[in-house]
Design a protein around this motif. Sequence first.
Motif, PDB file in Angstrom:
ATOM      1  N   PRO A 174       1.595  14.191 -25.292  1.00  0.00           N
ATOM      2  CA  PRO A 174       1.622  13.708 -23.903  1.00  0.00           C
ATOM      3  C   PRO A 174       0.983  12.325 -23.812  1.00  0.00           C
ATOM      4  O   PRO A 174       0.009  12.044 -24.521  1.00  0.00           O
ATOM      5  CB  PRO A 174       0.798  14.737 -23.138  1.00  0.00           C
ATOM      6  N   SER A 175       1.548  11.441 -22.953  1.00  0.00           N
ATOM      7  CA  SER A 175       1.022  10.076 -22.877  1.00  0.00           C
ATOM      8  C   SER A 175      -0.182  10.006 -21.939  1.00  0.00           C
ATOM      9  O   SER A 175      -0.416  10.927 -21.158  1.00  0.00           O
ATOM     10  CB  SER A 175       2.112   9.144 -22.375  1.00  0.00           C
ATOM     11  N   THR A 176      -0.913   8.887 -22.017  1.00  0.00           N
ATOM     12  CA  THR A 176      -2.025   8.679 -21.092  1.00  0.00           C
ATOM     13  C   THR A 176      -1.425   8.248 -19.763  1.00  0.00           C
ATOM     14  O   THR A 176      -0.654   7.286 -19.737  1.00  0.00           O
ATOM     15  CB  THR A 176      -2.926   7.536 -21.600  1.00  0.00           C
ATOM     16  N   PRO A 177      -1.705   8.914 -18.666  1.00  0.00           N
ATOM     17  CA  PRO A 177      -1.064   8.529 -17.401  1.00  0.00           C
ATOM     18  C   PRO A 177      -1.508   7.144 -16.933  1.00  0.00           C
ATOM     19  O   PRO A 177      -2.696   6.817 -16.992  1.00  0.00           O
ATOM     20  CB  PRO A 177      -1.511   9.607 -16.413  1.00  0.00           C
ATOM     21  N   ILE A 178      -0.556   6.308 -16.497  1.00  0.00           N
ATOM     22  CA  ILE A 178      -0.883   4.985 -15.949  1.00  0.00           C
ATOM     23  C   ILE A 178      -0.733   5.093 -14.431  1.00  0.00           C
ATOM     24  O   ILE A 178       0.341   5.441 -13.950  1.00  0.00           O
ATOM     25  CB  ILE A 178       0.068   3.903 -16.493  1.00  0.00           C
ATOM     26  N   PRO A 179      -1.797   4.825 -13.673  1.00  0.00           N
ATOM     27  CA  PRO A 179      -1.662   4.972 -12.218  1.00  0.00           C
ATOM     28  C   PRO A 179      -0.677   3.952 -11.653  1.00  0.00           C
ATOM     29  O   PRO A 179      -0.686   2.786 -12.043  1.00  0.00           O
ATOM     30  CB  PRO A 179      -3.072   4.698 -11.690  1.00  0.00           C
ATOM     31  N   THR A 180       0.202   4.404 -10.769  1.00  0.00           N
ATOM     32  CA  THR A 180       1.163   3.473 -10.171  1.00  0.00           C
ATOM     33  C   THR A 180       0.647   3.044  -8.798  1.00  0.00           C
ATOM     34  O   THR A 180      -0.021   3.811  -8.123  1.00  0.00           O
ATOM     35  CB  THR A 180       2.540   4.141  -9.979  1.00  0.00           C
ATOM     36  N   GLY A 181       0.954   1.847  -8.396  1.00  0.00           N
ATOM     37  CA  GLY A 181       0.492   1.347  -7.104  1.00  0.00           C
ATOM     38  C   GLY A 181       1.399   1.832  -5.984  1.00  0.00           C
ATOM     39  O   GLY A 181       2.495   2.332  -6.232  1.00  0.00           O
ATOM     40  N   SER A 182       0.930   1.716  -4.761  1.00  0.00           N
ATOM     41  CA  SER A 182       1.804   2.015  -3.626  1.00  0.00           C
ATOM     42  C   SER A 182       1.554   0.944  -2.565  1.00  0.00           C
ATOM     43  O   SER A 182       0.463   0.388  -2.495  1.00  0.00           O
ATOM     44  CB  SER A 182       1.535   3.406  -3.077  1.00  0.00           C
ATOM     45  N   PRO A 183       2.565   0.639  -1.751  1.00  0.00           N
ATOM     46  CA  PRO A 183       2.390  -0.469  -0.815  1.00  0.00           C
ATOM     47  C   PRO A 183       1.339  -0.168   0.242  1.00  0.00           C
ATOM     48  O   PRO A 183       1.191   0.981   0.659  1.00  0.00           O
ATOM     49  CB  PRO A 183       3.767  -0.623  -0.168  1.00  0.00           C
ATOM     50  N   ASN A 184       0.630  -1.206   0.664  1.00  0.00           N
ATOM     51  CA  ASN A 184      -0.307  -1.066   1.775  1.00  0.00           C
ATOM     52  C   ASN A 184       0.519  -0.721   3.009  1.00  0.00           C
ATOM     53  O   ASN A 184       1.503  -1.376   3.327  1.00  0.00           O
ATOM     54  CB  ASN A 184      -1.044  -2.396   1.953  1.00  0.00           C
ATOM     55  N   ILE A 185       0.080   0.308   3.709  1.00  0.00           N
ATOM     56  CA  ILE A 185       0.905   0.871   4.769  1.00  0.00           C
ATOM     57  C   ILE A 185       1.085  -0.106   5.937  1.00  0.00           C
ATOM     58  O   ILE A 185       2.141  -0.166   6.563  1.00  0.00           O
ATOM     59  CB  ILE A 185       0.317   2.237   5.207  1.00  0.00           C
ATOM     60  N   LEU A 186       0.082  -0.927   6.192  1.00  0.00           N
ATOM     61  CA  LEU A 186       0.174  -1.899   7.281  1.00  0.00           C
ATOM     62  C   LEU A 186       1.199  -2.993   6.930  1.00  0.00           C
ATOM     63  O   LEU A 186       2.060  -3.358   7.734  1.00  0.00           O
ATOM     64  CB  LEU A 186      -1.207  -2.501   7.539  1.00  0.00           C
ATOM     65  N   GLU A 187       1.099  -3.483   5.675  1.00  0.00           N
ATOM     66  CA  GLU A 187       2.063  -4.488   5.207  1.00  0.00           C
ATOM     67  C   GLU A 187       3.479  -3.941   5.294  1.00  0.00           C
ATOM     68  O   GLU A 187       4.428  -4.641   5.653  1.00  0.00           O
ATOM     69  CB  GLU A 187       1.772  -4.869   3.750  1.00  0.00           C
ATOM     70  N   HIS A 188       3.593  -2.681   4.962  1.00  0.00           N
ATOM     71  CA  HIS A 188       4.889  -2.023   4.944  1.00  0.00           C
ATOM     72  C   HIS A 188       5.515  -2.023   6.349  1.00  0.00           C
ATOM     73  O   HIS A 188       6.694  -2.344   6.521  1.00  0.00           O
ATOM     74  CB  HIS A 188       4.662  -0.596   4.447  1.00  0.00           C
TER      75      HIS A 188
END
Length: 348
Positions: A98-112
């Motif tokens: 199993p690989s080391t998990p890389i955290p993924t980003g998510s858009p700032n909700i206000l910017e969105h």
Amino acid sequence: MKEKVEKLKKEILEKVEKAENLKILNDLRVEYLGKKGPISELTSHMKELSPEEKKDFGMLLNSLKQSVTEALDTKKEKFEEEELNKKLASESIDVTLPSTPIPTGSPNILEHVIEEFETVFMSMGYDVVDGPELEEDKYNFELLGLPKGHPARDAQDTFYVKDDELLLRSHTSPVQARVMLAKGGIEPVRVICPGKAYRRDDDDATHSHQFTQIEGLIVDKDIKLSDLKGTVTVICKKLFGKDTITRFRPSYYQFTEPSVEMDISCFNCKGKGCNICKNTGWITIGGAGVVHYDVLRGCGYDPEKWSGFAFGFGAERCAMLKYGINDIRTFYNTDLRETKNFDRREED
Ligand code: DAH
């Protein structure tokens, strides 16, 4: 001579054959092909021979050199290949681990949410413009019908940077004045300006000393309040769902006449009443109105020829309603779990 060469060839090829590693092979190369080696030594005897013999002997020596070089090279390649295979075998990767998990980003909700506003307005022909957050009193207040000492300034108290003249803008409306002045009173205007605004408010669940507004302005010939209503209704249906109903309540702003408060039907209870709309069935999302004669005139437009409407949406307000966020401070703390959570909500 010929036998001597044959004997030497046999001896060397046997040694090469027996060589057990690269080091021995290299030593053999130096020993036999080097300047002090037997082949060199034989070559030095050439000068003692007749031209006829020289030719034969030369060919013989060349073929000897060639055979030795070839044998050494072949064996060298073999060793190198073996070594590489050994290395590859020892370094093999288990792709099933199993690989080391890389955290993924998510858009700032206000910017969105701001980007959503921009997309819808741009599709209606609006330009997105910027204005300074550090603003002059003239644009923030005076040109908008709020001269010094006007009581309505109290509700927009802000942070002053230099005397009474330079301040952090208390709303995005000064961009209206800037855009009109830049157009010189001769061209129609159709812009929105999303941006930060500041007030001297104590922070709590619904107030923040820094917040975001989405300002809008249209100036053209024969623009009426009904145009404002139509535009805002289309925008709200796009952003909050096609069943959304808009309501415009009379209000008062110094830079619009008439002025309205913009409400949308509560998308949670569909108007029946719930805790989001405080049992009224309606939610206020901003202020708007028909641009005041004095504002048009002060910014270079002849109010007899031109008219317009303007609006200001509260961006956090819209994002809070859309995503069920109950504290405005959520947008300004640095807890990444919050963006992650809202991101997930949207995928549902
Ligand atoms: N600037 C107003 C505020 O901060 C909101 C607003 C009202 C903007 C009416 C407008 C407008 O452009 O026409 O409360």
